[in-house]
Design an enzyme around this catalytic site. Structure first.
Site, PDB file in Angstrom:
ATOM      1  N   ALA A 330       3.153   8.759  10.158  1.00 23.76           N
ATOM      2  CA  ALA A 330       2.451   9.934   9.506  1.00 23.76           C
ATOM      3  C   ALA A 330       1.046   9.576   9.180  1.00 23.76           C
ATOM      4  O   ALA A 330       0.508   9.102  10.363  1.00 23.76           O
ATOM      5  CB  ALA A 330       3.119   9.427   7.947  1.00 23.76           C
ATOM      6  N   SER A 331       0.214   9.754   8.100  1.00 24.13           N
ATOM      7  CA  SER A 331      -0.977  10.061   7.993  1.00 24.13           C
ATOM      8  C   SER A 331      -1.885   8.541   8.124  1.00 24.13           C
ATOM      9  O   SER A 331      -2.934   8.635   8.187  1.00 24.13           O
ATOM     10  CB  SER A 331      -1.421  10.618   6.560  1.00 24.13           C
ATOM     11  OG  SER A 331      -0.798  11.810   6.410  1.00 24.13           O
ATOM     12  N   THR A 332      -0.957   7.465   8.291  1.00 24.07           N
ATOM     13  CA  THR A 332      -1.709   6.007   8.363  1.00 24.07           C
ATOM     14  C   THR A 332      -2.653   6.102   9.629  1.00 24.07           C
ATOM     15  O   THR A 332      -3.551   5.250   9.891  1.00 24.07           O
ATOM     16  CB  THR A 332      -0.846   5.064   8.370  1.00 24.07           C
ATOM     17  OG1 THR A 332       0.055   5.397   9.692  1.00 24.07           O
ATOM     18  CG2 THR A 332       0.056   4.985   7.067  1.00 24.07           C
TER      19      THR A 332
END
Length: 631
Positions: A330-332
């Site tokens: 995801a956005s990590t």
């Protein structure tokens, strides 16, 4: 009638015949004596050494002596895996006048399961009567004391002590240390293939998982032996020679007991994983997989019902989620993607981008929506990371293309094994055109690239990979392999393990790293940062990035509803962070399964883990979980 003539005996002829026969018999006897003497000479003189060796083989036996397994400590010398004596009750049948009666009395005295009698008698029939046979293993102290008082009543019975592995912290370090268990057929085949089977002649257990398995050769040691003289029945008469075994080496891990215990308590009953490591040298200070299980169950042989309970548990405690759990990052990964975009010239630190409610590939109708339904407006790369704007990274992925994405993110360790000293590790997936063609027999589409641009789609990673990628970012491209082993204890002293490095990531300007790190700083400390509430009032300055990973794909106009979605289909929460911001000492990664937004749930856990390291004397503070942010 005429009388018959009587012939006279020819004594000369008879004498001649007798002597001829005597000579022939004598010659025959002499020939046979010669053959006998020649055979005796062959056996006694020529073959003397061979038959003496064979005689000694029957008279002298070599008995292997198992080595003591090395101990395992944490970085501060706290014992994590030890060898504890277990007590077995053994009976030598030929010394017991009434064997069955003695067994019945011992069962009553020690309050044993009556079924041990049948197993014992079956084993007695297999063994020679002078060989001790185990009646029961693992006697407790009360049973040992009770028997010792009454030992005179049971001739031939005795208590024997053996060393067995014991893990005092039980489920706290299971997925780090692993466990030992009885050697099985697969282990035997592997040991024979590696030419190591002879060293396990008298060993019952072998490392099965974790550090116990990875450093098996180091921990096991070298088997010794003793030469004993035996009689024609196999009974030992005396010991002729003794070669002591060489104990296994003690090992010291980088993990910290206090940190691991607090982190485990912090995870509670939630499914997920957490990794704490130092960016300068890749030392794993804590590695949590929740839920866990007690490895001591396997040391003495786990029962069928107990194993089935673990195997069928829907929370899958047997899986090491930290190194084997596969999740969409995801956005990590957006800070890493930002470095790629800067280095490829897709944008500059000053480039302005308008983030609407969705992104569309030119000349297509499909809309890739942002997590914020009304969009984010104008932004640069710093703000894009701070607010985790999906449309900014959709656009970046479209312009860079999957080939560039794959090449850069592979250098950050995605789709690769991390190099950690554990066999239980998954490499995840960093998708590419060739990967999709091989795996799904399909061509790569531009829409696939857009999803990868926000860490979704075919992209998957482990919490360990997320921690390592963050350390690479913090170290400005230096790639260091994570390491559990700190040092080896030898008779000559401690041998420290060197830092293990890979090929660094080289970018055109070192400032690109600072842009991404500055964006992560704003995630926690900025006015719009998605984790500002979770990290409110920290006495140190940290930086991080949240992520919320979809478990299933939504239809184009479908809205995700956490409450109405089945638990196992709910979003995973992720967060990566490091501290202090100016001079990073520690990196953490957190993944919580099916719990919702990363900034709402994972960020407070990450903050508490940083508190454990940065503020060891204070209780960790759980941040505000009332954030409305998804990422």
């Amino acid at each position: 009638m005429a009388k018959s003539q009587v012939k006279m005996r020819d004594h000369g002829a008879e004498s001649s015949l007798y002597w001829r026969r005597a000579v022939i018999a004598f010659v025959g006897i002499m020939v046979l004596m010669g053959v006998l003497l020649a055979n005796l000479y062959h056996l006694q003189i020529i073959q003397h050494q061979s038959y003496q060796t064979r005689s000694n083989d029957n008279r002298i036996k070599v008995v292997p002596v198992p080595p003591t397994r090395g101990l395992i400590y944490d970085r501060n010398g706290v014992l994590l895996a030890e060898n504890r004596p277990i007590y077995s009750l053994e009976i030598t049948p030929e010394q017991a006048p009434d064997l069955e009666q003695n067994v019945d009395q011992l069962i009553a005295l020690l309050e044993l399961d009556p079924q041990v009698k049948d197993r014992f008698l079956t084993e007695v029939r297999r063994q020679r009567r002078f060989t001790p046979v185990v009646l029961v293993n693992r006697l407790d102290e009360a049973q040992v004391a009770r028997f010792s008082i009454n030992q005179h009543k049971f001739p031939g019975a005795s208590i024997e002590a053996y060393l067995k592995r014991f893990y005092p912290y039980r489920d706290t370090f299971t997925h780090v240390i692993g466990y030992v268990a009885r050697i099985n057929d697969k282990d035997v085949a592997r040991l024979k293939a590696d030419n190591k089977f002879a060293n396990y002649a008298s060993t019952q257990d072998i490392g099965k998982l974790g550090v116990e398995r990875y450093y098996e050769d180091m921990l096991h040691g070298q088997t010794g032996y003793q030469e004993v003289e035996v009689n024609n029945r196999g009974r030992v008469i005396r010991t002729l020679k003794y070669q002591p075994p060489i104990p296994g080496n003690d090992i010291y891990l980088n993990v910290d007991v206090a940190l691991q215990q607090k982190a485990q308590k912090l995870m509670g009953n939630r499914r997920g994983a957490a990794v704490i490591m130092t960016p300068q040298d890749g030392k794993i200070l804590a590695l949590i997989s929740s839920p866990s299980y007690d490895p001591n169950l396997f040391v003495h042989g786990i029962s069928g019902p107990e194993y089935r309970e673990l195997l069928n548990n829907p929370d899958r405690p047997l899986i090491n989620r930290a190194s084997q759990g596969i999740y969409a990052p995801a956005s990590t990964v957006k800070p890493m993607l930002a470095v790629m975009g800067l280095n490829e010239g897709v944008f500059t630190p000053n480039t302005r981008f308008f983030g609407g409610p969705f992104f569309q590939i030119p000349n297509t109708k499909h809309k890739f929506r942002d997590w914020r339904r009304w969009g984010h407006g104008w932004m640069d790369v710093y703000r894009a990371i701070e607010i985790s704007a999906d449309t900014f990274f959709y656009d970046l992925a479209y312009k860079a293309g999957i080939d560039t994405l794959h090449d850069y993110m592979t250098q950050f360790g995605f789709g690769q094994f991390s190099g950690i000293d554990l066999h239980e590790e998954a490499n995840g997936t960093m998708p590419s055109r060739d990967w999709k063609r091989s795996r799904h027999k399909q061509a790569w589409y531009q829409g696939d690239t857009i999803s990868v641009g926000i860490g979704q789609g075919y992209w998957s990673a482990t919490p360990l990979q997320l921690a390592r990628a963050t350390t690479i970012l913090v170290d400005h491209g230096e790639t260091i392999h994570p390491r559990l082993l700190h040092a080896i204890g030898t008779p000559e002293g401690m041998i420290a393990m060197p830092i293990s490095k890979g090929e660094p990531i080289v970018v055109k300007h070192d400032s690109y790293w600072n842009v991404a790190l500055s964006g992560m700083h704003r995630v926690i400390n900025g006015r719009e940062g998605t984790a500002r509430r979770a990290f409110a009032n920290t006495p140190y300055t940290a930086a991080g990035k949240s992520g919320t990973a979809q478990v299933f794909s939504l239809a184009e106009n479908q809205q995700y509803d956490h409450a109405s979605t089945k638990e196992h289909l709910r979003d995973n929460a992720l967060f990566v962070a490091y501290a202090p911001y100016e001079n990073p000492e520690v990196v953490v990664s957190v993944v919580l399964e099916n719990i919702g937004g990363g900034s709402t749930h994972a960020a407070p856990v990450a903050r508490s883990l940083l508190d454990l390291y940065m503020l060891p004397d204070k209780e960790p503070v759980i941040g505000d979980e009332s954030s409305e942010e998804q990422d």
